[in-house]
Design a protein around this motif. Structure first.
Motif: not given
Length: 211
Positions: A23-24, A30-31, A146-147, A197-198
């Motif tokens: 994840i680092g 991720k703009a 997370h939604l 991403e997940a």
């Protein structure tokens, strides 16, 4: 510390090294996150920015690399150990969102990226009240999550045995908790998950501490 918080801490201690490796570097793709972090930096106006639930310190590294003085806080001692080792330009403290190791009004701004998802529903309001305490009047908070409405329990994570719940949240519900804690929500944003991403939809709120 309650049993639920201890489960979260132990799980992140267990996966800390692998989490940092996987994840680092996530901000590179991720703009939207980088743009929102840029807003936080501008709002902080040279003041100290808190990274709440900082993990291995990759967001703190980005903030510090763009000129901010940063204090990262994480529940996991192992995560804090890694952050201190890998991100020497920031300061890191072990602590809980429900009892932050910080003085009243210490921070000009704060970010809590995917850290409130490990709180129980009745812990959101006191956590946001605690964040309000450590922000100066007019300070901003960026929250992401997370939604949804489900709770996912993970007992295996990247080959490690863990015991941690991920609470999916609705934007309106989080905004209501922020309002009750003394924040005015200024930006609401939702987006689809990225290929890296997940596969979950993501929510963001930018809120300002009222006087």
């Amino acid at each position: 510390m309650g049993a639920d918080r201890a489960r979260v801490r132990g799980s992140y201690d267990t996966v800390a090294e692998e989490y940092a490796g996987r994840i680092g570097g996530e901000l590179a793709h991720k703009a939207v996150d980088r743009a929102l972090l840029g807003v936080v930096l501008e709002e902080a106006a040279g003041g100290v920015v808190a990274d709440l639930g900082c993990g291995p310190g990759h967001v703190a590294r980005w903030l510090a690399g763009h000129g901010a003085e940063v204090v990262g806080v994480d529940l996991s001692p192992r995560m804090v150990e890694l952050a201190r080792r890998e991100q020497p330009k920031a300061t890191f403290r072990t602590g809980d969102l429900l009892a932050l190791p910080a003085a009243d009004g210490e921070f000009a701004a704060a970010v809590a990226l995917y850290s409130v998802i490990h709180l129980e529903p009745d812990e959101l309001a006191p956590a946001f009240a605690e964040v309000r305490r450590v922000l100066r009047p007019g300070g901003v908070l960026l929250v992401s999550f997370h939604l949804g409405t489900e709770v996912r329990r993970m007992e295996e994570w990247w080959g490690h045995q863990v015991d941690v719940d991920f609470h999916f949240l609705e934007t309106g519900a989080v905004a209501d908790h922020l309002a009750r804690a003394g924040f005015g929500v200024e930006v609401r944003m939702e987006r689809e998950g990225l290929p890296e991403e997940a596969p979950t939809r993501r929510g963001y709120l930018l809120a300002r501490r009222t006087e």
